[in-house]
Design an enzyme around this catalytic site. Sequence first.
Site, PDB file in Angstrom:
ATOM      1  N   LYS A   1     -11.682 -30.281  -2.525  1.00 49.72           N
ATOM      2  CA  LYS A   1     -11.359 -29.873  -1.420  1.00 49.72           C
ATOM      3  C   LYS A   1     -10.953 -30.795  -0.443  1.00 49.72           C
ATOM      4  O   LYS A   1     -11.537 -32.082  -0.750  1.00 49.72           O
ATOM      5  CB  LYS A   1     -12.610 -29.207  -0.697  1.00 49.72           C
ATOM      6  CG  LYS A   1     -12.518 -28.624   0.742  1.00 49.72           C
ATOM      7  CD  LYS A   1     -13.851 -28.080   1.142  1.00 49.72           C
ATOM      8  CE  LYS A   1     -13.992 -27.368   2.380  1.00 49.72           C
ATOM      9  NZ  LYS A   1     -14.872 -26.758   2.893  1.00 49.72           N
TER      10      LYS A   1
ATOM     11  N   SER B   1     -14.738 -21.996   4.755  1.00 52.35           N
ATOM     12  CA  SER B   1     -13.454 -22.864   4.683  1.00 52.35           C
ATOM     13  C   SER B   1     -12.996 -23.590   3.322  1.00 52.35           C
ATOM     14  O   SER B   1     -11.979 -24.062   3.419  1.00 52.35           O
ATOM     15  CB  SER B   1     -13.910 -24.048   5.645  1.00 52.35           C
ATOM     16  OG  SER B   1     -14.833 -24.667   5.053  1.00 52.35           O
TER      17      SER B   1
ATOM     18  N   SER C   1     -19.413 -21.901   3.629  1.00 53.00           N
ATOM     19  CA  SER C   1     -18.029 -22.061   3.286  1.00 53.00           C
ATOM     20  C   SER C   1     -17.656 -22.456   1.669  1.00 53.00           C
ATOM     21  O   SER C   1     -16.712 -22.488   1.369  1.00 53.00           O
ATOM     22  CB  SER C   1     -17.537 -23.284   4.036  1.00 53.00           C
ATOM     23  OG  SER C   1     -16.979 -23.020   5.269  1.00 53.00           O
TER      24      SER C   1
HETATM   25  N1  GLN Z   1     -17.694 -20.150   9.093  1.00 46.88           N
HETATM   26  C1  GLN Z   1     -18.462 -21.133   9.578  1.00 46.88           C
HETATM   27  C2  GLN Z   1     -17.927 -21.975  10.629  1.00 46.88           C
HETATM   28  O1  GLN Z   1     -16.848 -21.709  10.907  1.00 46.88           O
HETATM   29  C3  GLN Z   1     -19.066 -22.027   8.299  1.00 46.88           C
HETATM   30  C4  GLN Z   1     -18.019 -23.251   7.911  1.00 46.88           C
HETATM   31  C5  GLN Z   1     -18.575 -24.027   6.881  1.00 46.88           C
HETATM   32  O2  GLN Z   1     -19.374 -23.640   5.891  1.00 46.88           O
HETATM   33  N2  GLN Z   1     -17.804 -25.251   6.670  1.00 46.88           N
HETATM   34  O3  GLN Z   1     -18.517 -22.952  11.060  1.00 46.88           O
END
Ligand code: GLN
Length: 477
Positions: A72, A148, A172
């Site tokens: 990532k 994400s 994410s």
């Molecule tokens: N969807 C969550 C957010 O927008 C989690 C994101 C993540 O785990 N990086 O913060």
Amino acid sequence: MSLATQSISALRQQLTAGDITSRDIVESVAQAIDSNDTEVGAYLSRDVEKALAAADAADLSLPLGGIPIAIKDNINVEGEPCTCGSKFLQGAYLSPYDATASRKLKEAGAVLFGRTNMDEFAMGSSTENSAIQLTRNPHDLNRIPGGSSGGSAAAVASGSAIAALGSDTGGSVRQPASHCGVVGLKPSYGRVSRYGLVAFASSLDQIGPLTNSVEDAALLLEAIAGGDPRDSTCLDDAVPSYRESLDKGVKGTRIGIPAEYFGEGLAPAVRERIETAAKALEAEGAELVEISLPSTKHAVSTYYVLAPAEASSNLSRFDGVRYGNRVDKGTGIVDMYGTSRSAGFGSEVKRRIILGTYVLSSGYYDAYYTRAQKVRTIVQQEFQAAFQKVDAILSPVSPGPARKLGDAKGDPLSDYLADIYTISANLAGICGISVPAGTVPSDEGTNLPVGLQLLGPHMAEETILRVAKTWESVRGE
Ligand code: GLN
């Protein structure tokens, strides 16, 4: 069968038998990217020559010897770009060092190959917040891959990565794994070093693997887990051989079914898939126990106070001086910070910084930040109490399958609310895994993957991997 779609263990057998070389695998992955990724858009960058050289030099006697892994784009790999899906860092930063997770993968013999797309600074659950490109769900190109870590999940699902690393601050790793039909593991807080992971919310962030199988997830966790003097929140506890206990089954394992994770908002077709998995585990000898986690209803609002608060502080380093592209109109340094940050950050990141700064400001700190910390403690205590009664907790990962691209435009709240089942594990610091649980049909006739979530006590990755493996072996799809 293309090498790029095989499991790590299958590839390792062929490598050690001398039937294939690591170069063959990297070439196969590179070809898969060339043919699939124009449509899917999982990768932001890759350096084929560098990966081939690493493949030729790989020590095949090591646990991940010769296996390419995608990373990532918020995890540092020495000499590579690390954009975090942001225009701010695009073309402005090359990592001068390896994140501990990257270094450990290399030390286990892996070939780091390719950087995957993500919501900007990991803020989002659709990968639509990437400022660089769109990533599509390989199962239905009109839908989101989740986020994400959407690039990592889509790469593995489309057969253009053997496995990948992602990061999970509020779901994410697990949510994109669920939407793309792959395995995604969020380790317990402190199990994997965060050194070299670009910080979003430091008290919640963990790096975790996305893979084709539970065994591959166990293998990657063994490689990246363990203490690190460079991350004071990383625990020194010995790393067990997670693979050894995978096949021990679930006889006598008590699995909690939290009422609050099956309530209003859960799509009936998703519920049916999850209940099927629960029954299958029961048939394998697990005991299903009804439990309650009453503070679940407060988890989303708690997270969306704490995570932006931490982000507003963590992202102050992106100012056009220490990091990031500079936009300088010659009006002085304070204006330069402002113009650089205005130009560099996308709208979701700005929303989070403003929200985070607000909840930390004097006059509001106690009302929002302190109160959210208190709720976080209650969420932790409820899990601790539940784990007195059960060994693991079973639930959906997400209330529905992957939504259509663009469907949440102008309505960020609808995506925030869909984080309901994943966020509590981060607040509590416990471990969680998403494992494929079949598909549900869309109105357009596509089949959309659904993930089963298993949560375990802090540092009980062995348990959730074992339960996940049991389900995987009886699932039959
Ligand atoms: N969807 C969550 C957010 O927008 C989690 C994101 C993540 O785990 N990086 O913060």
